[in-house]
Design an enzyme around this catalytic site. Structure first.
Site, PDB file in Angstrom:
ATOM      1  N   HIS A 350       0.843  -1.193   0.000  1.00  0.00           N
ATOM      2  CA  HIS A 350       0.000   0.000   0.000  1.00  0.00           C
ATOM      3  C   HIS A 350       0.882   1.248   0.000  1.00  0.00           C
ATOM      4  CE1 HIS A 350      -3.511  -2.403   1.951  1.00  0.00           C
ATOM      5  NE2 HIS A 350      -3.683  -2.300   0.644  1.00  0.00           N
ATOM      6  N   HIS A 551       3.922   0.171   4.820  1.00  0.00           N
ATOM      7  CA  HIS A 551       4.537  -0.996   5.477  1.00  0.00           C
ATOM      8  C   HIS A 551       3.610  -2.210   5.428  1.00  0.00           C
ATOM      9  CE1 HIS A 551       6.241   2.493   8.105  1.00  0.00           C
ATOM     10  NE2 HIS A 551       6.815   2.466   6.925  1.00  0.00           N
ATOM     11  N   HIS A 552       2.927  -2.378   4.301  1.00  0.00           N
ATOM     12  CA  HIS A 552       1.954  -3.462   4.158  1.00  0.00           C
ATOM     13  C   HIS A 552       2.385  -4.459   3.077  1.00  0.00           C
ATOM     14  CE1 HIS A 552      -1.511  -0.774   5.902  1.00  0.00           C
ATOM     15  NE2 HIS A 552      -0.566  -1.065   6.782  1.00  0.00           N
ATOM     16  N   GLN A 553       3.654  -4.795   3.027  1.00  0.00           N
ATOM     17  CA  GLN A 553       4.153  -5.693   1.990  1.00  0.00           C
ATOM     18  C   GLN A 553       3.510  -7.081   2.114  1.00  0.00           C
ATOM     19  OE1 GLN A 553       6.510  -4.248   4.268  1.00  0.00           O
ATOM     20  NE2 GLN A 553       6.763  -2.423   3.034  1.00  0.00           N
TER      21      GLN A 553
END
Length: 642
Positions: A350, A551-553
């Protein structure tokens, strides 16, 4: 309370406290982590089996990574099986339980893997070297010890899409709902028993300090959006914040799943143990792992399965180091390919930008220099409320669908409302946390420093741009190459621009915002000042410069049927192998439209159930009636409720 004492509580905390915190917190974490490491080193040294390099221990299950999913799996499987949990970090630092410290704790080497991207062409142009930081939690609890504690599941259509991609109905939202409910101890804004669970490991509550939340919700209503539970059957709507906290303190997966069972005999936890290889035999069966701990390299054997839960970056990194990945890439790094699979080839994340400052002519936001007082500190320690509960001022959320979405109730834009003004050190604080060029934000905010304001985080919730993770070398200590390719697909920039325009319309047209004198700061971002402030070209330039990962890998070891993308089957087993599964956010076929921490926990719950069911079928099973009446003495009774 006497007037004199009351006046003492209202004393403002000096403005220099925030910059000092950015120095003190890292120093505290460094010394705490060094002490924790030393203690663990002593424990390991006293263990003769550990120091004996010829000794090989054996466990039924080995879980690699004690993060958001790994903590769940270790808990559930160790109830009836001997489990080894290998975690590269240590216990969470006490500072992590203070929500306000979230941005300060990023990028500290003892608790963060400190991954970073390659220089980006289309986004993140305001960052140093155009390189984005990818914080990942290093320690028991994983990234749940660093994140913003926002409780989000995603949209039911996200999971129904997973079921379509995998060809397996067990991944539909309706079939996953019991696992979402199982993990919850829900005390949030929408206590609906058909949607939420009670008494589970993770405590969910209303955000106890949410400045101007009512302003956000009322403005959403004026824009035609109802206030609804974004964690039920999600529709385009606005919502107050539910968070993974308890009495205003962080409730990570270490606290929820591991801390209560640290004395369980079936569970062995090795802290500061970095796994460097998964071993496959000639039949492609995983029979053990090699790890490094306190300078000693050890092999440990597994009887049933190895479960990788290192996260969306470390899991594909470990798989490729172990010879599982794209054959040409592995050969280029001098690694023998054991399984030619598209590991690391489906990276999704994201991307966000921030609209603001939206300056006000009333005291309607929290301004740190003015509002953080001694009373705020006592409120936190006595009642779990006040500014120290604040997650950088986040107070509300919303999801809407752009014109590019195929379904109005499948939002592709997500918002997080920040009811915080522009305090003196805001620009420099954000530059430190996110890696902006020195002065980039400080100069942008300077004309409105000291003013009440709002900000709105605009997130590309369903990106079309896909990246990849590659090996830098065959050395486990070399960090992987991360190429997210943000905004490579042209639709992504268009969707984000629509998202920004929606907020500008809200600010300019709703009565609620007008009543506060809300208006976008007239001072443009310097890099885009050649464009008119209200033009699409300005905002597209703005997004390209002021854009960051949330930080939504995910999705780098995807499950599915498509041979060009799938690494796992729908039971999370690595294809063409046995005894090896993956359970973390890397297994997502596509990204969910909201924060993925709780979906990762759900994957842990679901994955543990898949494993228990699988190994349960290896027993001969008789009916409970036959078992109790001794009619069938040659078979055993196996209860799935165990």
């Amino acid at each position: 309370m006497t007037p004199n004492f009351r006046s003492l509580l209202m004393i403002q905390i000096p403005g220099f406290v925030i910059p000092v915190a950015y120095f003190f917190a890292p120093a505290f974490v460094y010394f705490y982590s060094a002490f924790d490491y030393a203690q663990d080193n002593v424990r390991a040294t006293l263990d003769t089996n550990f120091t004996d390099t010829s000794f090989v221990d054996t466990f039924e299950f080995i879980v690699v990574g004690g993060g958001s999913a790994g903590a769940v799996i270790a808990n559930r499987l160790s109830l009836h099986h001997r489990v080894l949990l290998l975690e590269a970090g240590g216990d969470p630092t006490p500072l992590s339980y203070f929500p306000v410290t979230s941005p300060i704790l990023l990028n500290l080497p003892s608790i963060d893997w400190q991954h970073s991207t390659t220089p980006q062409r289309n986004s993140s142009l305001g960052l140093i070297g155009r390189v984005g930081r990818f914080p990942r939690g290093k320690g028991l609890g994983g990234t749940s010890i660093l994140n913003s504690m926002i409780y989000m599941r995603g949209n039911p259509r996200d999971y129904d899409n997973w079921a379509t991609i995998t060809g397996d109905k067990q991944w539909t939202y309706e079939n996953l709902l019991p696992f979402f409910k199982k993990l919850e101890d829900y005390h949030g804004h929408f206590p609906n028993g058909s949607e939420h669970g009670f008494g589970g490991p993770i405590h969910v509550e209303k955000l106890r300090f949410a400045p101007a939340s009512k302003v956000w919700l009322q403005s959403g209503k004026e824009m035609g959006y109802a206030v609804r539970d974004l964690n039920g059957h999600q529709l385009s709507s606005f919502a107050p914040m539910d968070v993974t906290m308890k009495v205003g303190t962080r409730f990570d997966t270490f606290r929820a799943y591991l801390q209560p069972i640290l004395e369980r005999k079936n569970l062995v936890i090795y802290r500061y143990a970095q796994v460097i290889k998964v071993h496959l035999d000639k039949r492609k069966h995983a029979y053990g792992v090699t790890y490094r701990r306190h300078g000693i390299e050890k092999f440990v054997r597994v009887q049933k399965e190895v479960i990788l839960s290192g996260g969306s970056i470390n899991t594909p990194h470990l798989l490729m180091l172990s010879g599982i990945g794209p054959i040409k890439h592995l050969h280029s790094k001098g690694i023998r390919c054991r399984l030619n699979l598209p590991v690391g080839q489906n990276l999704l994340d994201h991307l966000f930008t921030t609209v603001g400052p939206i300056v006000l002519n009333q005291k309607a936001s929290i301004l740190a220099d003015r509002d953080v007082t001694v009373e705020g500190l006592t409120d936190f320690f006595e009642k779990g409320t006040g500014p120290l509960v604040s997650i950088t001022g986040i107070s509300g959320a919303a999801g809407i669908a752009s014109t590019y979405s195929t379904d109005r109730n499948w939002p592709d834009i997500f918002y997080h409302f920040i009811g915080g003004g522009v305090h003196k050190s805001l620009g420099s604080d954000q530059e430190k946390s996110f890696g902006f060029q020195p002065g980039f934000l400080k100069k942008f905010y300077q004309p409105v420093v000291g003013q009440d304001a709002f900000f709105v985080v605009v997130t590309l919730a369903r990106p079309k741009s896909r990246g990849e993770i590659l090996l830098k070398s065959n050395d486990p200590d070399d960090k992987p190459i991360i190429e997210p390719r943000f905004l490579q697909h042209p639709d992504d920039l268009k969707v984000m621009t629509q998202g920004v325009k929606f907020i500008l319309k809200m600010v300019n047209e709703t009565k609620t915002m007008k009543s506060l004198g809300a208006r976008l700061s007239p001072y443009p971002l310097a890099a885009c000042s050649k464009y008119r402030l209200d033009s699409n070209r300005y905002w597209q330039c703005y997004i390209r410069y002021y854009s960051l990962t949330l930080h939504h890998q995910c999705c780098t070891v995807s499950m599915g049927k498509d041979s060009s993308r799938a690494v796992l089957d729908s039971d999370l087993r690595v294809l063409r192998s046995t005894g090896l599964r993956v359970m973390d956010a890397s297994v997502f076929p596509v990204i969910v439209n909201a924060n993925p921490n709780i979906p990762s926990v759900m994957v842990g719950e679901k994955g543990a159930e898949i494993i228990r069911t699988y190994w349960g079928t290896h027993y001969e099973v008789t009916t409970i009636f036959q078992h109790l009446t001794f009619l069938d003495k040659n078979t055993c009774f196996y209860s799935r409720f165990t």
